[in-house]
Write a protein that holds these residues in place. Structure first.
Motif, mmCIF file in Angstrom:
data_model
loop_
_atom_site.group_PDB
_atom_site.id
_atom_site.type_symbol
_atom_site.label_atom_id
_atom_site.label_comp_id
_atom_site.label_asym_id
_atom_site.label_seq_id
_atom_site.Cartn_x
_atom_site.Cartn_y
_atom_site.Cartn_z
ATOM 1 N N TYR B 36 1.000 -0.994 0.388
ATOM 2 C CA TYR B 36 0.035 0.115 -0.235
ATOM 3 C C TYR B 36 0.402 1.449 0.108
ATOM 4 O O TYR B 36 0.488 2.015 -0.547
ATOM 5 C CB TYR B 36 -1.448 -0.413 1.171
ATOM 6 N N GLU B 37 2.012 1.368 0.555
ATOM 7 C CA GLU B 37 3.012 2.645 1.199
ATOM 8 C C GLU B 37 4.105 3.034 -0.249
ATOM 9 O O GLU B 37 3.669 3.583 -0.586
ATOM 10 C CB GLU B 37 3.950 2.044 2.338
ATOM 11 N N GLN B 38 3.979 1.625 -1.352
ATOM 12 C CA GLN B 38 4.383 2.003 -2.922
ATOM 13 C C GLN B 38 3.151 2.204 -3.248
ATOM 14 O O GLN B 38 4.167 2.998 -3.960
ATOM 15 C CB GLN B 38 5.600 0.943 -2.622
ATOM 16 N N LEU B 39 1.908 1.997 -3.341
ATOM 17 C CA LEU B 39 1.447 1.696 -4.531
ATOM 18 C C LEU B 39 0.172 3.014 -5.037
ATOM 19 O O LEU B 39 -0.615 3.205 -5.536
ATOM 20 C CB LEU B 39 0.792 0.478 -5.496
ATOM 21 N N ALA B 40 -0.272 3.454 -3.416
ATOM 22 C CA ALA B 40 -1.274 3.799 -3.215
ATOM 23 C C ALA B 40 -1.489 5.325 -3.473
ATOM 24 O O ALA B 40 -2.282 6.133 -4.195
ATOM 25 C CB ALA B 40 -1.910 3.968 -1.750
ATOM 26 N N GLY B 41 -0.097 5.843 -3.573
ATOM 27 C CA GLY B 41 0.215 7.657 -3.715
ATOM 28 C C GLY B 41 0.200 7.062 -6.016
ATOM 29 O O GLY B 41 -0.824 8.101 -6.392
ATOM 30 N N PRO B 42 0.390 6.393 -6.609
ATOM 31 C CA PRO B 42 0.694 6.656 -8.031
ATOM 32 C C PRO B 42 -1.090 6.164 -8.455
ATOM 33 O O PRO B 42 -1.390 6.328 -8.557
ATOM 34 C CB PRO B 42 1.554 5.288 -8.448
ATOM 35 N N VAL B 43 -1.384 4.711 -7.422
ATOM 36 C CA VAL B 43 -2.913 4.533 -7.599
ATOM 37 C C VAL B 43 -3.753 6.025 -8.316
ATOM 38 O O VAL B 43 -4.298 6.007 -8.771
ATOM 39 C CB VAL B 43 -3.045 3.451 -7.153
ATOM 40 N N LEU B 44 -4.248 6.262 -6.791
ATOM 41 C CA LEU B 44 -4.401 7.768 -6.576
ATOM 42 C C LEU B 44 -4.506 8.667 -8.103
ATOM 43 O O LEU B 44 -4.990 9.070 -7.790
ATOM 44 C CB LEU B 44 -4.255 7.934 -5.252
ATOM 45 N N GLY B 45 -3.068 8.661 -7.996
ATOM 46 C CA GLY B 45 -2.253 9.885 -8.941
ATOM 47 C C GLY B 45 -3.254 9.670 -10.168
ATOM 48 O O GLY B 45 -3.643 10.503 -10.838
ATOM 49 N N VAL B 46 -2.953 8.283 -10.812
ATOM 50 C CA VAL B 46 -3.614 8.410 -11.818
ATOM 51 C C VAL B 46 -4.378 8.221 -12.144
ATOM 52 O O VAL B 46 -5.598 8.727 -13.211
ATOM 53 C CB VAL B 46 -3.039 7.341 -12.562
ATOM 54 N N ALA B 47 -5.946 7.990 -10.973
ATOM 55 C CA ALA B 47 -6.771 7.419 -11.400
ATOM 56 C C ALA B 47 -7.725 9.342 -10.786
ATOM 57 O O ALA B 47 -7.843 10.037 -11.448
ATOM 58 C CB ALA B 47 -7.361 7.174 -9.828
ATOM 59 N N ARG B 48 -6.452 10.704 -9.985
ATOM 60 C CA ARG B 48 -7.310 11.860 -10.143
ATOM 61 C C ARG B 48 -6.292 12.620 -11.648
ATOM 62 O O ARG B 48 -7.873 12.881 -12.421
ATOM 63 C CB ARG B 48 -6.235 11.723 -9.150
ATOM 64 N N ARG B 49 -5.300 12.286 -12.087
ATOM 65 C CA ARG B 49 -5.161 12.638 -13.109
ATOM 66 C C ARG B 49 -6.398 12.304 -14.695
ATOM 67 O O ARG B 49 -7.034 13.395 -15.394
ATOM 68 C CB ARG B 49 -3.875 12.618 -14.063
ATOM 69 N N VAL B 50 -6.878 11.296 -14.614
ATOM 70 C CA VAL B 50 -7.386 10.417 -16.004
ATOM 71 C C VAL B 50 -8.891 11.469 -15.081
ATOM 72 O O VAL B 50 -9.823 11.985 -16.182
ATOM 73 C CB VAL B 50 -7.792 9.014 -15.663
ATOM 74 N N LEU B 51 -9.188 11.132 -14.334
ATOM 75 C CA LEU B 51 -10.479 11.396 -13.285
ATOM 76 C C LEU B 51 -10.853 12.403 -13.260
ATOM 77 O O LEU B 51 -12.296 13.470 -13.242
ATOM 78 C CB LEU B 51 -11.535 10.547 -12.531
ATOM 79 N N ARG B 52 -10.185 13.702 -12.913
ATOM 80 C CA ARG B 52 -10.218 15.269 -12.890
ATOM 81 C C ARG B 52 -10.856 15.189 -11.517
ATOM 82 O O ARG B 52 -10.298 16.032 -10.228
ATOM 83 C CB ARG B 52 -10.678 15.860 -13.303
ATOM 84 N N ASP B 53 -11.854 14.510 -11.119
ATOM 85 C CA ASP B 53 -12.599 14.310 -10.035
ATOM 86 C C ASP B 53 -11.981 13.914 -8.518
ATOM 87 O O ASP B 53 -11.814 12.495 -8.854
ATOM 88 C CB ASP B 53 -14.399 14.194 -10.266
ATOM 89 N N PRO B 54 -11.131 14.209 -7.476
ATOM 90 C CA PRO B 54 -11.099 14.347 -6.278
ATOM 91 C C PRO B 54 -12.277 12.881 -6.052
ATOM 92 O O PRO B 54 -10.746 11.852 -4.916
ATOM 93 C CB PRO B 54 -10.407 14.702 -5.345
ATOM 94 N N ALA B 55 -12.994 13.092 -5.841
ATOM 95 C CA ALA B 55 -13.518 12.126 -4.944
ATOM 96 C C ALA B 55 -14.133 10.247 -5.640
ATOM 97 O O ALA B 55 -14.040 9.322 -4.754
ATOM 98 C CB ALA B 55 -15.374 12.489 -4.857
ATOM 99 N N GLN B 56 -14.472 10.706 -7.488
ATOM 100 C CA GLN B 56 -14.145 9.456 -7.945
ATOM 101 C C GLN B 56 -12.954 8.863 -7.362
ATOM 102 O O GLN B 56 -13.005 7.430 -8.058
ATOM 103 C CB GLN B 56 -14.582 10.117 -9.472
ATOM 104 N N ALA B 57 -11.880 9.429 -7.781
ATOM 105 C CA ALA B 57 -10.508 9.203 -8.040
ATOM 106 C C ALA B 57 -10.700 8.208 -6.787
ATOM 107 O O ALA B 57 -9.021 7.011 -6.492
ATOM 108 C CB ALA B 57 -9.310 10.509 -7.840
ATOM 109 N N GLU B 58 -10.552 8.789 -5.983
ATOM 110 C CA GLU B 58 -10.658 8.299 -4.677
ATOM 111 C C GLU B 58 -11.250 6.945 -4.129
ATOM 112 O O GLU B 58 -10.932 5.188 -3.946
ATOM 113 C CB GLU B 58 -11.545 9.070 -3.330
ATOM 114 N N GLU B 59 -12.536 6.748 -4.700
ATOM 115 C CA GLU B 59 -12.815 5.640 -4.831
ATOM 116 C C GLU B 59 -12.531 4.676 -5.934
ATOM 117 O O GLU B 59 -12.039 3.300 -5.643
ATOM 118 C CB GLU B 59 -14.805 6.330 -5.603
ATOM 119 N N VAL B 60 -12.176 5.075 -7.272
ATOM 120 C CA VAL B 60 -11.108 4.159 -8.302
ATOM 121 C C VAL B 60 -10.046 3.342 -7.031
ATOM 122 O O VAL B 60 -9.631 2.492 -7.231
ATOM 123 C CB VAL B 60 -10.510 4.933 -9.447
ATOM 124 N N ALA B 61 -9.435 4.228 -6.425
ATOM 125 C CA ALA B 61 -7.956 4.315 -5.654
ATOM 126 C C ALA B 61 -8.299 2.577 -5.032
ATOM 127 O O ALA B 61 -8.145 1.982 -4.369
ATOM 128 C CB ALA B 61 -7.808 5.230 -4.842
#
Ligand code: ZN
Lengths: 246, 193
Positions: B36-61
């Motif tokens: 989790y420590e290694q991957l949560a940041g990039p997982v969230l980051g890429v979701a955020r980049r694609v989705l733009r919407d922070p709430a949806q990005a967090e759901e996807v992450a």
């Protein structure tokens, strides 16, 4: 084959293909080692683009993930490698439904082992978690199909089927209580006959979802009333016939 | 811990991540914490980049990180690194979400915004990215404009390549090859493979 198909690796890695093209490209990948190698390398490259966009996750994300993995069963390691070749499925054989129950049951000579898991040995909570995970996974399958029918003696049966996952979840509610010495038994019915899906424990008026793996050629899920202990083949008219798509 | 990882080499970290993922497959919660420590940041980051919407990005992450736990046994080291496995999954989920029916309206709304390719400085808003962001930036800058725009719109924007062609007023075939050439040049520049 269009020679340009090799040049789709970049778009594939970016998840930027249209659905029809995606399908065609994945068929191509199955027999083009060059593209497989290139896709692997470009995926590693794309992973660096993802990493470059990393953000510090809020603590609530970890809390939410922890809460969910506490109730999420892990899938066990694959023992035998099964090729996911949906396209290679045998052609549909619908004669079973055309001939109907009686004849097919008569034809059936083999009792196959069906992986219906009732999980008797496991505790209730564990079962519920596993089922809900399995069912939500099933619901998310691209080809999930739902069907619902009435049970002739009372009650209602439902099935969720995914051929790509080769799984079905069966739920029956409102069943009549049976006389002592009688049980409900599930059957998987297809061109090769009826396979027992196991005796269904009916404690109250319903049984919980049963998850069936390995549907094989089954096209219909049947429910019959059998003598205690169940039968090798159905001995009575089914009280429920739930069709499943091929 | 992102900070602690600094002294390890990239390949050591990679081997560690793979080993940890193997332990995750056996139900090891401590190993999952490390993954989790290694991957949560990039997982969230890429979701955020694609989705733009922070709430949806967090759901996807959240979905992806749970999926990593659930399907760790399916990770096959012969087919690539654990990092690529996880981030490919994250990107695919984010793209699926952005293309879903209910997202199409939002997509329309932001089409105009994305007509202008965001500068990479905005794309990279990582706070703790361990990877050498300067290196990724430099390599992106080494691409031709059309390569860079194609890769950025398709990967970070979540657009199909025909949408990218439309947005860039370029022929389909050109965008298709620019996506491939662009990623291949990034691969060489970043020393992947
Ligand atoms: Zn090829």
């Amino acid at each position: 084959m269009d020679p340009e198909v090799h040049s789709l690796t970049g778009a594939y890695v970016c998840h930027a293909l249209e659905p029809a093209e995606l399908e065609a490209f994945e068929r191509h990948l199955a027999r083009c080692p060059t593209c497989v190698q290139e896709v692997a390398e470009l995926q590693e490259t794309a992973a660096l683009l993802a990493s470059a966009a990393a953000q510090t996750p809020p603590p609530r994300l970890k809390a939410a993930v922890d809460a969910r993995i506490a109730v999420t069963r892990q899938i066990p390691p694959v023992v035998s490698h099964e090729p996911a070749r949906q396209a290679d499925r045998r052609p549909r054989r619908r004669w079973f439904t055309a001939l109907g129950w009686g004849l097919a049951a008569g034809l059936a000579a083999v009792v196959a082992v069906l992986g219906v898991r009732l999980n008797d040995q496991q505790n209730q909570i564990d079962q519920a978690r596993q089922r809900s995970t399995a069912i939500s996974t099933l619901l998310a399958a691209p080809d999930v199909h739902a069907e619902s029918v009435n049970v002739s003696t009372g009650g209602n049966g439902r099935v969720l089927v995914s051929r790509s996952r080769d799984e079905a979840a069966i739920t029956v509610s409102g069943l009549s209580r049976l006389a002592p010495g009688k049980v409900y038994q599930l059957w998987m019915m297809g061109p090769s006959g009826a396979r027992s899906g196991g005796v269904v424990p009916v404690t109250a008026e319903a049984f919980d979802s049963v998850l069936a793996h390995g549907l094989g050629d089954a096209r219909t899920i049947g429910l019959t009333v059998e003598p205690a202990g169940g039968s090798a083949q159905p001995t009575t008219e089914p009280v429920m016939l739930l069709p499943m798509p091929a | 811990m992102l900070g602690r990882a600094g002294s390890r080499t990239a390949s050591e970290e990679q081997a560690t991540l793979e080993a940890q993922l193997h332990r995750v497959a056996l139900g090891d919660r401590d190993a999952f914490d490390a993954v989790y420590e290694q991957l949560a940041g990039p997982v969230l980051g890429v979701a955020r980049r694609v989705l733009r919407d922070p709430a949806q990005a967090e759901e996807v992450a959240q979905e992806v990180l749970v999926e990593i736990w659930r399907t760790a046994s399916r990770f096959d080291a012969h087919r690539g690194s654990a990092r690529a496995w996880a981030l490919t999954m994250a990107h695919a989920r984010a793209v699926d979400r952005v293309r879903s029916a209910d997202a199409s309206a939002r997509r329309e709304a932001r089409a105009a915004e994305l007509m202008v390719v965001p500068p990479f400085d905005e794309v990279v808003e990582a706070v703790e990215a361990r990877l050498d962001r300067e290196r990724v930036r430099r390599c992106l800058e080494g691409l031709t404009e059309l390569q860079r725009e194609s890769v950025t719109l398709a990967y970070y924007g979540g657009y199909t390549y025909s949408q990218v062609a439309h947005l860039l007023s370029s022929p389909l075939g050109t965008v298709k090859t620019r996506l491939r050439d662009g990623l291949a040049r990034l691969r060489d520049c970043l020393g992947v493979g």
